[in-house]
Scaffold this motif. Structure first.
Motif, PDB file in Angstrom:
ATOM      1  N   VAL A 325       0.840  -1.201   0.000  1.00 46.50           N
ATOM      2  CA  VAL A 325       0.000   0.000   0.000  1.00 46.50           C
ATOM      3  C   VAL A 325       0.874   1.249   0.000  1.00 46.50           C
ATOM      4  O   VAL A 325       0.586   2.232  -0.692  1.00 46.50           O
ATOM      5  CB  VAL A 325      -0.944  -0.001   1.226  1.00 46.50           C
ATOM      6  CG1 VAL A 325      -1.712   1.320   1.317  1.00 46.50           C
ATOM      7  CG2 VAL A 325      -1.909  -1.173   1.151  1.00 46.50           C
ATOM      8  N   VAL A 326       1.972   1.233   0.769  1.00 46.21           N
ATOM      9  CA  VAL A 326       2.878   2.385   0.806  1.00 46.21           C
ATOM     10  C   VAL A 326       3.520   2.596  -0.569  1.00 46.21           C
ATOM     11  O   VAL A 326       3.639   3.737  -1.035  1.00 46.21           O
ATOM     12  CB  VAL A 326       3.958   2.208   1.892  1.00 46.21           C
ATOM     13  CG1 VAL A 326       4.917   3.399   1.885  1.00 46.21           C
ATOM     14  CG2 VAL A 326       3.317   2.058   3.262  1.00 46.21           C
ATOM     15  N   MET A 330       3.339   5.883  -2.808  1.00 43.95           N
ATOM     16  CA  MET A 330       4.512   6.535  -3.376  1.00 43.95           C
ATOM     17  C   MET A 330       4.299   6.816  -4.856  1.00 43.95           C
ATOM     18  O   MET A 330       4.625   7.912  -5.341  1.00 43.95           O
ATOM     19  CB  MET A 330       5.755   5.660  -3.175  1.00 43.95           C
ATOM     20  CG  MET A 330       6.259   5.603  -1.750  1.00 43.95           C
ATOM     21  SD  MET A 330       7.570   4.361  -1.524  1.00 43.95           S
ATOM     22  CE  MET A 330       8.768   4.857  -2.762  1.00 43.95           C
ATOM     23  N   ALA A 331       3.768   5.831  -5.584  1.00 39.95           N
ATOM     24  CA  ALA A 331       3.506   6.014  -7.010  1.00 39.95           C
ATOM     25  C   ALA A 331       2.501   7.147  -7.227  1.00 39.95           C
ATOM     26  O   ALA A 331       2.605   7.900  -8.205  1.00 39.95           O
ATOM     27  CB  ALA A 331       2.977   4.712  -7.613  1.00 39.95           C
ATOM     28  N   ARG A 332       1.546   7.280  -6.321  1.00 36.67           N
ATOM     29  CA  ARG A 332       0.523   8.326  -6.467  1.00 36.67           C
ATOM     30  C   ARG A 332       1.096   9.723  -6.243  1.00 36.67           C
ATOM     31  O   ARG A 332       0.819  10.646  -7.011  1.00 36.67           O
ATOM     32  CB  ARG A 332      -0.622   8.063  -5.485  1.00 36.67           C
ATOM     33  CG  ARG A 332      -1.754   9.098  -5.569  1.00 36.67           C
ATOM     34  CD  ARG A 332      -2.845   8.821  -4.547  1.00 36.67           C
ATOM     35  NE  ARG A 332      -2.387   9.013  -3.172  1.00 36.67           N
ATOM     36  CZ  ARG A 332      -2.273  10.202  -2.586  1.00 36.67           C
ATOM     37  NH1 ARG A 332      -2.548  11.316  -3.248  1.00 36.67           N
ATOM     38  NH2 ARG A 332      -1.869  10.293  -1.328  1.00 36.67           N
ATOM     39  N   VAL A 333       1.902   9.919  -5.190  1.00 33.85           N
ATOM     40  CA  VAL A 333       2.356  11.271  -4.847  1.00 33.85           C
ATOM     41  C   VAL A 333       3.595  11.694  -5.633  1.00 33.85           C
ATOM     42  O   VAL A 333       3.967  12.865  -5.603  1.00 33.85           O
ATOM     43  CB  VAL A 333       2.632  11.394  -3.327  1.00 33.85           C
ATOM     44  CG1 VAL A 333       1.383  11.045  -2.531  1.00 33.85           C
ATOM     45  CG2 VAL A 333       3.816  10.532  -2.894  1.00 33.85           C
ATOM     46  N   LEU A 334       4.226  10.766  -6.343  1.00 29.78           N
ATOM     47  CA  LEU A 334       5.394  11.110  -7.154  1.00 29.78           C
ATOM     48  C   LEU A 334       4.963  11.693  -8.497  1.00 29.78           C
ATOM     49  O   LEU A 334       4.001  11.246  -9.118  1.00 29.78           O
ATOM     50  CB  LEU A 334       6.238   9.867  -7.421  1.00 29.78           C
ATOM     51  CG  LEU A 334       7.400   9.562  -6.481  1.00 29.78           C
ATOM     52  CD1 LEU A 334       7.991   8.205  -6.831  1.00 29.78           C
ATOM     53  CD2 LEU A 334       8.472  10.637  -6.540  1.00 29.78           C
ATOM     54  N   VAL A 386       6.593  -8.135  -3.284  1.00 26.25           N
ATOM     55  CA  VAL A 386       5.655  -7.069  -2.913  1.00 26.25           C
ATOM     56  C   VAL A 386       5.673  -5.962  -3.966  1.00 26.25           C
ATOM     57  O   VAL A 386       4.617  -5.479  -4.409  1.00 26.25           O
ATOM     58  CB  VAL A 386       6.007  -6.489  -1.522  1.00 26.25           C
ATOM     59  CG1 VAL A 386       5.101  -5.299  -1.206  1.00 26.25           C
ATOM     60  CG2 VAL A 386       5.871  -7.555  -0.444  1.00 26.25           C
ATOM     61  N   LEU A 387       6.847  -5.547  -4.393  1.00 22.95           N
ATOM     62  CA  LEU A 387       6.961  -4.501  -5.406  1.00 22.95           C
ATOM     63  C   LEU A 387       6.311  -4.913  -6.717  1.00 22.95           C
ATOM     64  O   LEU A 387       5.668  -4.096  -7.389  1.00 22.95           O
ATOM     65  CB  LEU A 387       8.437  -4.168  -5.642  1.00 22.95           C
ATOM     66  CG  LEU A 387       9.122  -3.299  -4.586  1.00 22.95           C
ATOM     67  CD1 LEU A 387      10.631  -3.452  -4.675  1.00 22.95           C
ATOM     68  CD2 LEU A 387       8.726  -1.840  -4.748  1.00 22.95           C
ATOM     69  N   GLY A 388       6.478  -6.184  -7.069  1.00 23.03           N
ATOM     70  CA  GLY A 388       5.919  -6.680  -8.322  1.00 23.03           C
ATOM     71  C   GLY A 388       4.408  -6.622  -8.360  1.00 23.03           C
ATOM     72  O   GLY A 388       3.812  -6.582  -9.446  1.00 23.03           O
ATOM     73  N   ARG A 389       3.770  -6.633  -7.195  1.00 25.68           N
ATOM     74  CA  ARG A 389       2.308  -6.568  -7.123  1.00 25.68           C
ATOM     75  C   ARG A 389       1.799  -5.164  -6.828  1.00 25.68           C
ATOM     76  O   ARG A 389       0.596  -4.957  -6.659  1.00 25.68           O
ATOM     77  CB  ARG A 389       1.804  -7.546  -6.057  1.00 25.68           C
ATOM     78  CG  ARG A 389       1.977  -9.014  -6.455  1.00 25.68           C
ATOM     79  CD  ARG A 389       1.442  -9.986  -5.427  1.00 25.68           C
ATOM     80  NE  ARG A 389       2.384 -10.199  -4.324  1.00 25.68           N
ATOM     81  CZ  ARG A 389       2.198  -9.750  -3.092  1.00 25.68           C
ATOM     82  NH1 ARG A 389       1.126  -9.033  -2.796  1.00 25.68           N
ATOM     83  NH2 ARG A 389       3.085  -9.990  -2.153  1.00 25.68           N
ATOM     84  N   SER A 390       2.733  -4.199  -6.768  1.00 23.87           N
ATOM     85  CA  SER A 390       2.340  -2.815  -6.472  1.00 23.87           C
ATOM     86  C   SER A 390       2.224  -2.007  -7.763  1.00 23.87           C
ATOM     87  O   SER A 390       2.536  -2.485  -8.848  1.00 23.87           O
ATOM     88  CB  SER A 390       3.366  -2.161  -5.541  1.00 23.87           C
ATOM     89  OG  SER A 390       4.544  -1.812  -6.258  1.00 23.87           O
ATOM     90  N   GLN A 391       1.795  -0.749  -7.613  1.00 27.45           N
ATOM     91  CA  GLN A 391       1.652   0.146  -8.758  1.00 27.45           C
ATOM     92  C   GLN A 391       2.940   0.930  -9.026  1.00 27.45           C
ATOM     93  O   GLN A 391       2.982   1.749  -9.945  1.00 27.45           O
ATOM     94  CB  GLN A 391       0.503   1.118  -8.503  1.00 27.45           C
ATOM     95  CG  GLN A 391      -0.843   0.437  -8.366  1.00 27.45           C
ATOM     96  CD  GLN A 391      -1.944   1.401  -7.954  1.00 27.45           C
ATOM     97  OE1 GLN A 391      -1.843   2.606  -8.158  1.00 27.45           O
ATOM     98  NE2 GLN A 391      -3.004   0.872  -7.371  1.00 27.45           N
ATOM     99  N   LEU A 392       3.953   0.694  -8.225  1.00 26.02           N
ATOM    100  CA  LEU A 392       5.223   1.400  -8.379  1.00 26.02           C
ATOM    101  C   LEU A 392       6.103   0.647  -9.374  1.00 26.02           C
ATOM    102  O   LEU A 392       6.515  -0.488  -9.118  1.00 26.02           O
ATOM    103  CB  LEU A 392       5.931   1.510  -7.023  1.00 26.02           C
ATOM    104  CG  LEU A 392       7.204   2.357  -6.975  1.00 26.02           C
ATOM    105  CD1 LEU A 392       6.872   3.821  -7.252  1.00 26.02           C
ATOM    106  CD2 LEU A 392       7.892   2.210  -5.624  1.00 26.02           C
TER     107      LEU A 392
END
Length: 411
Positions: A325-326, A330-334, A386-392
């Motif tokens: 989620v974090v 991060m992807a959202r606010v960057l 975890v990163l692979g399943r995130s939006q970042l």
């Protein structure tokens, strides 16, 4: 009983080292026409963009020494200086035809050696070998190659295990010391320092006494030069407005502000006691006008979309209740093209490094917290999942002996 895997690797690496010396023609008393530093400059210039100002930091030498190396390469006809089309004040180092031919002559021998060895493997074995090499070195592409190389340079003075042993007045041979060690390590080589991850509190450090102990520890790390500010700079975070997640007493972000010009920082911290400590330290640095600390949770950042040029954090990843989620936040606010760099402990520390780090924790009252933090930390494979399943996107994960570095650029 067969030879332990790590002993086989030791012999294989020894053979590779000898082979490389032969392929580089430094055996039989021959010398390379270029020094190791000059060779590194030439290869780096061949493989990626490199400016005059990059060389000193890349080699870990003074600017004048770096200029001497470049002048020698230019005088011998291996490189030339050209103006950077994107910044006319900057000069790039570019290989000449002679420089490129020298590199290709080396590569012809290296690839012949590589292909001869690969021919002994099936196609499936070749793919597995390539994957294992990438996993072993942490190098997956040009970007991770440079990151791993710089991390290796920083840590090489600390990379050692005791192998010099005297018994009965006799210096033991390497095999006598190493084989027992390799046998012992082989039994546990795939096991992390702590097998099962044990989550730590995600409420931050709220108790004022513990905050004081933690502040003392961070100050000591700063004074000894152990805060990974160089990782931030090398990841490209050098300008703009940055968000620091979990700044604690603030030393990491403040050191970054002190090192950069015209930058501003927002620190998102869950603990009011830590914010009070960070604000006091910002005033002590004379940087209060360039930093603002805000109470909040990284799981739901109180900021607009695309608010920051960069996001970074040091030592708080293991406390995030839901890191995926974090990473999404991060992807959202960057901003698009914004950079990020997250550094933290790793759970699969070697026993030697864990003991070294534990014993060096000052004040001693903080040592139980160090253990719980290591128990809560991730392995490289776990955080990559975890990163692979995130939006970042656009991330790289580097595992060095003391921890993890996650860095990248929002696409």
């Amino acid at each position: 009983m067969g030879m332990p895997a790590i002993a086989r690797i030791r012999l294989s690496l020894g053979m590779v080292q000898i082979a490389m010396n032969m392929l580089w023609e430094v055996d039989r008393g021959r010398k390379s026409p270029l020094s190791p530093a000059a060779t590194e400059i030439l290869y780096t210039a061949y493989l990626s963009r490199i400016c005059m100002g990059d060389v000193a930091g890349m080699l870990g030498v003074s600017r004048s020494t770096a200029t001497d190396h470049i002048n020698h390469l230019e005088k011998e006809g291996y490189v030339r200086r050209v103006r950077d089309p994107e910044d006319r004040r900057t000069y790039r180092i570019v290989p000449t035809r002679k420089g490129e031919e020298w590199i290709l002559a080396i590569e012809e021998r290296l690839f012949a050696y590589l292909e001869e060895g690969m021919a002994r493997l099936t196609e499936d074995e070749q793919q597995k070998f390539a994957m294992l090499c990438a996993k072993f070195t942490g190098v997956h592409d040009d970007t991770s190659f440079m990151s791993v190389l710089q991390d290796l340079k920083r840590s090489r003075d600390r990379l050692h295990v005791p192998m010099t042993v005297v018994r009965g007045g006799r210096l033991l041979r390497l095999e006598e010391v190493a084989d027992a060690r390799y046998h012992a390590q082989e039994k546990n080589q795939v096991k992390p320092m702590f097998e099962q991850r044990e989550p730590e509190t995600d409420d931050g450090i709220q108790d004022e006494m513990t905050v004081a102990f933690y502040e003392q520890m961070q100050r000591g790390l700063r004074d000894e030069g152990h805060l990974p500010v160089e990782d931030l700079l090398e990841s490209g975070i050098r300008s703009g407005v940055a968000l620091e997640i979990g700044p604690g007493p603030g030393y990491f972000g403040l050191e970054w502000l002190k090192t950069t010009e015209g930058t501003r920082l927002v620190g998102l911290e869950i603990s009011p006691a830590m914010i009070a400590s960070a604000e006091k330290n910002a005033a002590g640095y004379g940087l209060a006008s360039r930093v603002r600390y805000q109470e909040g949770n990284a799981l739901a950042m109180p900021f607009e979309d695309g608010a920051f040029d960069a996001v970074f954090s040091n030592g708080s990843l293991h406390e995030w209740g839901s890191p995926g989620v974090v990473f999404d936040e991060m992807a959202r606010v960057l901003k698009t093209g914004g950079r990020f760099c997250i550094t933290d402990l790793r759970r699969d520390l070697s026993p030697e490094i864990y003991r070294q780090m534990h014993e060096s924790c000052e004040p001693p009252e903080i040592r139980p917290g160090f253990e719980t933090s290591v128990r809560a930390a991730y392995t490289r494979e776990e955080i990559m999942d975890v990163l692979g399943r995130s939006q970042l996107g656009g991330w790289q994960v580097i595992a060095h002996p003391y921890g993890l570095v996650i860095h990248g650029k929002k696409q």
